[in-house]
Design an enzyme around this catalytic site. Sequence first.
Site, PDB file in Angstrom:
ATOM      1  N   GLU B  52       0.811  -1.222   0.000  1.00 45.87           N
ATOM      2  CA  GLU B  52       0.000   0.000   0.000  1.00 45.87           C
ATOM      3  C   GLU B  52       0.840   1.267   0.000  1.00 45.87           C
ATOM      4  OE1 GLU B  52      -0.518  -2.638   1.871  1.00 45.87           O
ATOM      5  OE2 GLU B  52      -2.597  -3.272   1.690  1.00 45.87           O
ATOM      6  N   PHE B 114     -11.215  -7.889  13.882  1.00 45.97           N
ATOM      7  CA  PHE B 114     -10.150  -8.314  12.981  1.00 45.97           C
ATOM      8  C   PHE B 114      -9.835  -7.201  11.979  1.00 45.97           C
ATOM      9  CE2 PHE B 114      -8.783 -10.478   9.010  1.00 45.97           C
ATOM     10  CZ  PHE B 114      -7.537 -10.864   9.479  1.00 45.97           C
ATOM     11  N   GLN B 115      -8.561  -6.876  11.878  1.00 43.16           N
ATOM     12  CA  GLN B 115      -8.072  -5.802  11.002  1.00 43.16           C
ATOM     13  C   GLN B 115      -8.719  -4.458  11.298  1.00 43.16           C
ATOM     14  OE1 GLN B 115      -8.034  -7.348   6.911  1.00 43.16           O
ATOM     15  NE2 GLN B 115      -5.980  -8.108   7.393  1.00 43.16           N
ATOM     16  N   LYS B 164     -17.544  -1.382   6.475  1.00 45.65           N
ATOM     17  CA  LYS B 164     -18.056  -2.330   5.485  1.00 45.65           C
ATOM     18  C   LYS B 164     -19.581  -2.312   5.396  1.00 45.65           C
ATOM     19  CE  LYS B 164     -17.025  -6.971   3.819  1.00 45.65           C
ATOM     20  NZ  LYS B 164     -16.385  -8.256   4.153  1.00 45.65           N
ATOM     21  N   MET B 482      24.398   9.082   1.383  1.00 46.27           N
ATOM     22  CA  MET B 482      24.211  10.349   2.098  1.00 46.27           C
ATOM     23  C   MET B 482      24.532  10.180   3.584  1.00 46.27           C
ATOM     24  SD  MET B 482      23.680  13.450   1.593  1.00 46.27           S
ATOM     25  CE  MET B 482      22.646  14.071   0.274  1.00 46.27           C
TER      26      MET B 482
HETATM   27  C1  TPP Z   1      12.670   5.692   4.831  1.00 45.62           C
HETATM   28  C2  TPP Z   1      13.970   6.354   5.124  1.00 45.62           C
HETATM   29  N1  TPP Z   1      14.839   5.793   6.000  1.00 45.62           N
HETATM   30  C3  TPP Z   1      16.019   6.387   6.246  1.00 45.62           C
HETATM   31  C4  TPP Z   1      16.367   7.556   5.635  1.00 45.62           C
HETATM   32  C5  TPP Z   1      17.697   8.231   5.942  1.00 45.62           C
HETATM   33  N2  TPP Z   1      18.521   8.268   4.724  1.00 45.62           N
HETATM   34  C6  TPP Z   1      18.614   9.356   3.945  1.00 45.62           C
HETATM   35  S1  TPP Z   1      19.581   9.126   2.603  1.00 45.62           S
HETATM   36  C7  TPP Z   1      19.934   7.563   3.060  1.00 45.62           C
HETATM   37  C8  TPP Z   1      20.836   6.695   2.226  1.00 45.62           C
HETATM   38  C9  TPP Z   1      20.291   6.435   0.888  1.00 45.62           C
HETATM   39  O1  TPP Z   1      21.104   5.518   0.221  1.00 45.62           O
HETATM   40  P1  TPP Z   1      20.939   5.275  -1.327  1.00 45.62           P
HETATM   41  O2  TPP Z   1      19.522   5.115  -1.678  1.00 45.62           O
HETATM   42  O3  TPP Z   1      21.852   4.191  -1.771  1.00 45.62           O
HETATM   43  O4  TPP Z   1      21.368   6.678  -1.952  1.00 45.62           O
HETATM   44  P2  TPP Z   1      22.822   7.369  -2.015  1.00 45.62           P
HETATM   45  O5  TPP Z   1      22.850   8.386  -0.928  1.00 45.62           O
HETATM   46  O6  TPP Z   1      23.845   6.299  -1.839  1.00 45.62           O
HETATM   47  O7  TPP Z   1      22.857   8.001  -3.368  1.00 45.62           O
HETATM   48  C10 TPP Z   1      19.303   7.236   4.259  1.00 45.62           C
HETATM   49  C11 TPP Z   1      19.434   5.942   4.957  1.00 45.62           C
HETATM   50  C12 TPP Z   1      15.423   8.113   4.752  1.00 45.62           C
HETATM   51  N3  TPP Z   1      15.642   9.269   4.128  1.00 45.62           N
HETATM   52  N4  TPP Z   1      14.263   7.486   4.496  1.00 45.62           N
END
Ligand code: TPP
Lengths: 186, 584
Positions: B52, B114-115, B164, B482
């Site tokens: 979803e 349920f749910q 429902k 990042m």
């Molecule tokens: C759902 C979620 N969890 C954690 C983060 C924190 N976060 C931001 S960028 C990143 C790394 C992303 O890695 P990747 O997709 O390989 O991109 P890159 O920075 O290597 O280009 C994380 C863990 C986030 N933004 N969203």
Amino acid sequence: MSALKIKKGASSHSAYDLRDPNAEVIGSHTLAVLVDNEAGVLARVIGLFSGRGYNIESLTVAEVDHEGHRSRITVVTTGTAAVVEQIKAQLGRLVPVHDVHDLTVEGPSVERELALFKVAGTGEKRVEALRLADIFRANVVDSTLESFVFEITGTPEKIDAFAELMRPLGLVDVARTGVAALARGA
Amino acid sequence: MSRQMTGARMVVQALKDQGVDVVFGYPGGAVLPIYDEIFQQNDIRHILVRHEQGAVHMAEGYARSTGKPGVVLVTSGPGATNAVTGLTDALMDSIPIVCLTGQVPTFMIGTDGFQEADTVGITRPCTKHNWLVKDTNKLADTIHQAFHVATRGRPGPVLIDIPKDVQFATGTYSAPRETKLGHYQPKVKGDLARITELVALMEKAERPVFYTGGGVINSGPGASQLLRELADATGFPVTSTLMGLGAYPASGKNWIGMLGMHGLYEANLAMHGCDLMINLGARFDDRITGRIADFSPKSKKAHVDIDPSSINKVIHVDIPITGDVGHVLEDLIKVWKSRGRKVNKDGLAKWWSQIEQWKLKRCLSYKNSDKVIKPQYALQRLEELTRGRDRYITTEVGQHQMWAAQYLGFDAPNRWMTSGGLGTMGYGFPASIGVQIAHPDALVICVAGEASWLMNMQEMGTATQFRTPVKQFILNNERLGMVRQWQQLLHGERYSHSWSESLPDFVKLAEAFGWKGIQCSDPKDLDAAIMEMIDYDGPVLFDCLVEKHENCFPMIPSGKPHNEMLLGDASTEGAIQAGGAVLV
Ligand SMILES: Cc1ncc(C[n+]2csc(CCOP(=O)(O)OP(=O)(O)O)c2C)c(N)n1
Ligand SMILES: [Mg+2]
């Protein structure tokens, strides 16, 4: 009507302290919020305050227009003028909110709160409690040989003062409604 | 023209009457009556997702690329809770979404059925508004109202929870025009006196800048057109937030690039040094302002926003204008013209020569390599080989997202979809499917990081099933890039859990779902590989193996002002003190 006390450490815990420490003083503001009386509207308002870290000093709500399905929520909050402006704007964008007024700054207003005090005691203390209640124009709405329940209306300050006086005289319980307020004049 | 019908049929009828042509959804017990109605008609297409969250991001991609609201249909309980991230994402980025959820029958609400989940409770803070409908007679009205609320004023997600028994019961249907929409009518016209004040400042300004945001895009193509007209007529420079890219064309002569944490040197210095900042539909986000106390200290600031709560929330402005960007620009242009189209020519000439000076820094330059593919190079080639095509770009979240914003150029609005406010990894891939559903013949590319992309990879099946030829361009650095960059700069190079371990073989993964898989690791092969991706008539998973330790610059560390920007690895030594690590 029930009084709600929710105190939250405002944005000082946020990594971004958006408030200028030298900014104007933090004041108490009474907001009147006119809303559609629909399910969840109070939760929306309270959720906004807790979610964004605003204070609620007191809050009252009741339907004021049965035909029009309107309720009036009176919130007493604290903050700098800028924070209160922001609270108003945030309230204003909730879909069921029709109107938000800051009664504290929009001109003179009257504020009243109702409270019930249960005071237990005998002898001198009991007589003194009754005498003070009279001075404060509090009504006796229940009495036994050892206790009174007083009903008092007034500003929150008046009720605070009455509570202070009743404490040494056997104050057992207090119920306060929270503030209801209206602008003065037509 | 009221008619009797079941609640389930009303749902489908109301969607049709609202002009909905596609719904992204996933069935379950609490929405079976609605699915039964969907089965018996052909006007509304249903896209069966695999999770979803994917449905909401698809609806977001659909909405942002068309300007129409995206529609989601999910079941109660886990169906609704799975949608929460997408709803929050849409709320932060002001994307109109109408989400319909099933609920246990009214007589079971509150029994931990349920749910059963308190869907309206859970989603109250992550929707613009939501409703629990307990009476079939109110269902049609509520759905029409929901579309109204989602799309008027500042757009956003709304949710309707439908028990429902309400779907089974029969009631009276009312068409959209019979529905009372209530008092929710946000003001779109700006105050003329304020607009005139702004024009007066514009006539004198020596160092003006337009700071534009997602509000320009949300206002519709007309607003972008007016922005172009105004910017070109006044000669004022234009910068934009991540969300606003494409409102003013990247090829336009007044474009000075994106601003913000990873924005361009010239854009951020223009913001810092301007004497008149004209904020059009942006919200002074912390990624933009850096340290508040040092934010553009010498400027007068005007802010046009349809949401009054955005004005003076973070930054105090001199000229607040509540209204829709398009309407305000229209009036602004009229007033400016009627007063003789004045600008401060000398001031502007000096300002532009200053900006040209800043541009000489070439802040986006990087050290290329002929051995490994630099992520920046990959995006430059992607830009070169796809520019001029009917192209839509989505992104995941991370370094690749920022590089995409820096190296790809957008000449039109609604062509760039990225998760800005919430920064949701897992957004880009499903969003690309949503875009492709809306634009079957376009070239839809998701620029991804390998880690983000995996977060909603289950949607591969959706892309295969619905023949959406989406291109997943993964800049695979085998790192949570990042995060790794922040650990390098802020946490003493302690790389705690920022490796992407145990990655799949992306080519085999592609093949397992009936896609084409391409892997490329040599810069010499890159162009041919990109062309192969573009030319393939079907979904492609492009595993682009890039330099693993590249950092994204420029960078304004959290809590720093605009003029303390890091331009490259050499400038990072000791630049970030411990205090900065507290901020996100
Ligand atoms: C759902 C979620 N969890 C954690 C983060 C924190 N976060 C931001 S960028 C990143 C790394 C992303 O890695 P990747 O997709 O390989 O991109 P890159 O920075 O290597 O280009 C994380 C863990 C986030 N933004 N969203
Ligand atoms: Mg990565």
